[in-house]
Scaffold this motif. Structure first.
Motif, PDB file in Angstrom:
ATOM      1  N   ASN A   1      -9.258  52.070 128.797  1.00 10.00           N
ATOM      2  CA  ASN A   1      -8.079  52.938 128.875  1.00 10.00           C
ATOM      3  C   ASN A   1      -7.085  52.690 127.744  1.00 10.00           C
ATOM      4  OD1 ASN A   1      -8.131  54.623 131.524  1.00 10.00           O
ATOM      5  ND2 ASN A   1      -8.870  52.605 132.154  1.00 10.00           N
ATOM      6  N   ALA A   2      -7.195  51.537 127.080  1.00 14.71           N
ATOM      7  CA  ALA A   2      -6.389  51.204 125.905  1.00 14.71           C
ATOM      8  C   ALA A   2      -4.913  51.555 126.071  1.00 14.71           C
ATOM      9  CB  ALA A   2      -6.962  51.899 124.666  1.00 14.71           C
ATOM     10  N   PRO A   3      -4.241  51.010 127.074  1.00 12.33           N
ATOM     11  CA  PRO A   3      -2.826  51.346 127.277  1.00 12.33           C
ATOM     12  C   PRO A   3      -1.959  50.880 126.118  1.00 12.33           C
ATOM     13  CG  PRO A   3      -3.443  49.469 128.628  1.00 12.33           C
ATOM     14  CD  PRO A   3      -4.704  49.989 128.040  1.00 12.33           C
ATOM     15  N   LYS A   4      -0.927  51.658 125.832  1.00  6.69           N
ATOM     16  CA  LYS A   4       0.001  51.329 124.752  1.00  6.69           C
ATOM     17  C   LYS A   4       1.262  50.644 125.258  1.00  6.69           C
ATOM     18  CE  LYS A   4      -2.770  53.384 121.890  1.00  6.69           C
ATOM     19  NZ  LYS A   4      -3.676  52.547 121.046  1.00  6.69           N
ATOM     20  N   SER A   5       1.449  50.648 126.573  1.00  5.89           N
ATOM     21  CA  SER A   5       2.601  49.989 127.182  1.00  5.89           C
ATOM     22  C   SER A   5       2.154  49.371 128.497  1.00  5.89           C
ATOM     23  CB  SER A   5       3.739  50.991 127.399  1.00  5.89           C
ATOM     24  OG  SER A   5       3.310  52.060 128.221  1.00  5.89           O
ATOM     25  N   ASP A   6       3.048  48.659 129.154  1.00  2.00           N
ATOM     26  CA  ASP A   6       2.699  47.929 130.369  1.00  2.00           C
ATOM     27  C   ASP A   6       2.165  48.860 131.458  1.00  2.00           C
ATOM     28  OD1 ASP A   6       3.676  45.792 128.995  1.00  2.00           O
ATOM     29  OD2 ASP A   6       5.393  45.427 130.313  1.00  2.00           O
ATOM     30  N   VAL A   7       1.175  48.364 132.192  1.00  2.00           N
ATOM     31  CA  VAL A   7       0.545  49.151 133.252  1.00  2.00           C
ATOM     32  C   VAL A   7       0.359  48.278 134.483  1.00  2.00           C
ATOM     33  CG1 VAL A   7      -0.662  50.752 131.715  1.00  2.00           C
ATOM     34  CG2 VAL A   7      -1.781  48.596 132.380  1.00  2.00           C
ATOM     35  N   PHE A   8       0.067  48.929 135.603  1.00  2.00           N
ATOM     36  CA  PHE A   8      -0.397  48.268 136.808  1.00  2.00           C
ATOM     37  C   PHE A   8      -1.876  48.566 136.974  1.00  2.00           C
ATOM     38  CE2 PHE A   8       4.083  49.136 138.505  1.00  2.00           C
ATOM     39  CZ  PHE A   8       4.542  47.884 138.137  1.00  2.00           C
ATOM     40  N   VAL A   9      -2.606  47.613 137.559  1.00  4.76           N
ATOM     41  CA  VAL A   9      -4.002  47.825 137.937  1.00  4.76           C
ATOM     42  C   VAL A   9      -4.093  47.681 139.448  1.00  4.76           C
ATOM     43  CG1 VAL A   9      -6.374  46.996 137.774  1.00  4.76           C
ATOM     44  CG2 VAL A   9      -4.907  46.984 135.742  1.00  4.76           C
ATOM     45  N   ARG A  10      -4.642  48.698 140.082  1.00  2.00           N
ATOM     46  CA  ARG A  10      -4.839  48.656 141.541  1.00  2.00           C
ATOM     47  C   ARG A  10      -6.328  48.473 141.803  1.00  2.00           C
ATOM     48  NH1 ARG A  10      -1.725  51.444 146.286  1.00  2.00           N
ATOM     49  NH2 ARG A  10      -3.231  51.366 147.985  1.00  2.00           N
ATOM     50  N   ALA A  11      -6.670  47.384 142.491  1.00  2.00           N
ATOM     51  CA  ALA A  11      -8.058  47.083 142.858  1.00  2.00           C
ATOM     52  C   ALA A  11      -8.190  47.201 144.367  1.00  2.00           C
ATOM     53  CB  ALA A  11      -8.432  45.681 142.404  1.00  2.00           C
ATOM     54  N   THR A  12      -9.191  47.963 144.816  1.00  2.00           N
ATOM     55  CA  THR A  12      -9.354  48.253 146.239  1.00  2.00           C
ATOM     56  C   THR A  12     -10.796  48.045 146.660  1.00  2.00           C
ATOM     57  OG1 THR A  12      -7.646  49.963 146.024  1.00  2.00           O
ATOM     58  CG2 THR A  12      -8.945  49.975 148.040  1.00  2.00           C
ATOM     59  N   VAL A  13     -10.974  47.471 147.831  1.00  2.00           N
ATOM     60  CA  VAL A  13     -12.293  47.364 148.458  1.00  2.00           C
ATOM     61  C   VAL A  13     -12.330  48.391 149.580  1.00  2.00           C
ATOM     62  CG1 VAL A  13     -13.967  45.862 149.590  1.00  2.00           C
ATOM     63  CG2 VAL A  13     -12.351  44.899 147.930  1.00  2.00           C
ATOM     64  N   HIS A  14     -13.141  49.420 149.413  1.00  5.74           N
ATOM     65  CA  HIS A  14     -13.248  50.504 150.391  1.00  5.74           C
ATOM     66  C   HIS A  14     -14.477  50.305 151.268  1.00  5.74           C
ATOM     67  CE1 HIS A  14     -10.532  52.908 147.777  1.00  5.74           C
ATOM     68  NE2 HIS A  14     -11.273  52.458 146.784  1.00  5.74           N
ATOM     69  N   VAL A  15     -14.322  50.455 152.561  1.00  2.00           N
ATOM     70  CA  VAL A  15     -15.484  50.547 153.441  1.00  2.00           C
ATOM     71  C   VAL A  15     -15.921  52.010 153.412  1.00  2.00           C
ATOM     72  CG1 VAL A  15     -16.375  50.259 155.775  1.00  2.00           C
ATOM     73  CG2 VAL A  15     -14.674  48.661 154.877  1.00  2.00           C
ATOM     74  N   ASP A  16     -17.041  52.274 152.707  1.00  2.00           N
ATOM     75  CA  ASP A  16     -17.432  53.672 152.495  1.00  2.00           C
ATOM     76  C   ASP A  16     -18.653  54.092 153.320  1.00  2.00           C
ATOM     77  OD1 ASP A  16     -19.294  52.202 151.115  1.00  2.00           O
ATOM     78  OD2 ASP A  16     -19.209  53.406 149.283  1.00  2.00           O
ATOM     79  N   ALA A  17     -19.015  53.256 154.303  1.00  2.00           N
ATOM     80  CA  ALA A  17     -20.041  53.690 155.257  1.00  2.00           C
ATOM     81  C   ALA A  17     -19.538  54.947 155.972  1.00  2.00           C
ATOM     82  CB  ALA A  17     -20.313  52.586 156.268  1.00  2.00           C
ATOM     83  N   THR A  18     -20.441  55.887 156.240  1.00  2.00           N
ATOM     84  CA  THR A  18     -20.019  57.157 156.834  1.00  2.00           C
ATOM     85  C   THR A  18     -20.222  57.162 158.347  1.00  2.00           C
ATOM     86  OG1 THR A  18     -22.190  58.121 156.353  1.00  2.00           O
ATOM     87  CG2 THR A  18     -20.453  58.470 154.735  1.00  2.00           C
ATOM     88  N   ILE A  19     -19.194  57.601 159.045  1.00  2.00           N
ATOM     89  CA  ILE A  19     -19.140  57.738 160.498  1.00  2.00           C
ATOM     90  C   ILE A  19     -19.756  56.534 161.221  1.00  2.00           C
ATOM     91  CG2 ILE A  19     -19.331  59.413 162.359  1.00  2.00           C
ATOM     92  CD1 ILE A  19     -20.136  61.520 160.413  1.00  2.00           C
TER      93      ILE A  19
END
Length: 305
Positions: A93-111
């Motif tokens: 993403n090569a940011p030019k200024s400060d950024v946040f990174v959001r890391a998420t663990v999703h339970v993606d099993a269906t129903i």
């Protein structure tokens, strides 16, 4: 509000943001069954990018998964892998200024029904501009009509996506009433935190904050401020806090990854102290800002290249 940058880590690879999707039938969508963390990345010109307390944010993901019962993340994701993916994502993403990174663990099993163990998970990570979620020049806070979810209902130590409905209710109520954010109380009427930030007050030169048994998130930036305050010789007390203590405090301020160190100038229509950002808040904000960028004493800063 900030949009994700162009590339997202999702499903074991980098993909364009529009391709990072979850099924409407997944547990993450049906039940909010995901856990996450957010950490800042400082961009120093074109040459250097650093992440703050990356190991602690990884550990929080592991601990949140363990508390909720997500049993695959720790086996599939080492800290080294977490760092490697973070570097790959930020470089893409090569940011030019400060950024946040959001890391998420999703339970993606269906129903799968209301269960979690043995369910498939997908990890997502995305980058977005580091825009604070609260005013940095002084907040007006309102005590929420909604109580903080107690730890014995949804654990406060785990950053569970679905639990943030509680925060949405509190903050929207505050905004509707003309305030910047809300103050949560627990079931006993003690102060917990803001909708998405920890809270501190200063009385007689002592820094006071609700302890971790008060249904609060054990925030990484909260711990950072406690360390910095102790190093500066500021007396620190962690204990239950009554709402009326905020009314007569010399200073009140909040902290969190997305909140920074933000002064509170008014609580429930009452001016805090002299109505200005106090000296303890100013000093800790200066120390905190410096620590985000370069830290040799604590080992909090990781070089991302």
């Amino acid at each position: 509000m900030a949009d994700p940058h162009s590339h997202v880590y999702f499903g074991d690879r980098l993909v364009p943001t529009r391709e990072a999707t979850l099924s409407v039938a997944s547990s993450a969508v049906l039940y909010g069954l995901s856990v996450y963390t957010v950490f800042p990345v400082h961009v120093d010109g074109e040459s250097r990018r650093t992440a703050f307390r990356l190991r602690d944010h990884y550990r929080r993901l592991v601990e949140s998964c363990k508390i909720i019962g997500i049993d695959r993340f720790a086996d599939e994701w080492s800290f080294d892998r977490f760092v490697s993916v973070t570097k790959e994502l930020v470089a893409a993403n090569a940011p030019k200024s400060d950024v946040f990174v959001r890391a998420t663990v999703h339970v993606d099993a269906t129903i799968p029904g209301t269960r979690v163990r043995g369910c498939h998970t997908t990890v997502s990570m995305f980058v977005y501009d580091a825009t604070p979620i609260v005013p940095q020049d002084g907040m007006r806070l309102k005590t929420s009509m909604w109580r903080r979810i107690p730890d014995d209902a949804i654990p406060s130590r785990a950053k569970v996506n679905g639990a943030y409905v509680n925060s949405v209710l509190a903050k929207q109520d505050a905004i509707d009433a003309g305030y910047d954010d809300a103050i949560f109380l627990d079931g006993n009427g003690h102060v917990c935190e803001l909708s998405a930030a920890n809270i501190f007050l200063v009385r007689g030169g002592t820094l006071i904050t609700p302890d971790v048994s008060c249904d609060i998130l054990d925030g990484i930036n909260r711990r950072t401020l406690l360390t910095l305050a102790a190093e500066d010789g500021i007396p620190v007390v962690e204990r239950a806090v009554d709402l009326t203590e905020l009314y007569i405090a010399d200073e009140v301020f909040a902290t969190g990854t997305s909140a920074g160190v933000a002064p509170v100038l008014e609580v429930d229509g009452r001016v805090v102290g002299d109505g200005l950002t106090g000296p303890v808040c100013q000093a800790l904000r200066k120390r905190h800002t410096a620590a985000l960028r370069s830290d040799e004493l604590h080992g909090w800063v990781s070089d991302l290249g």
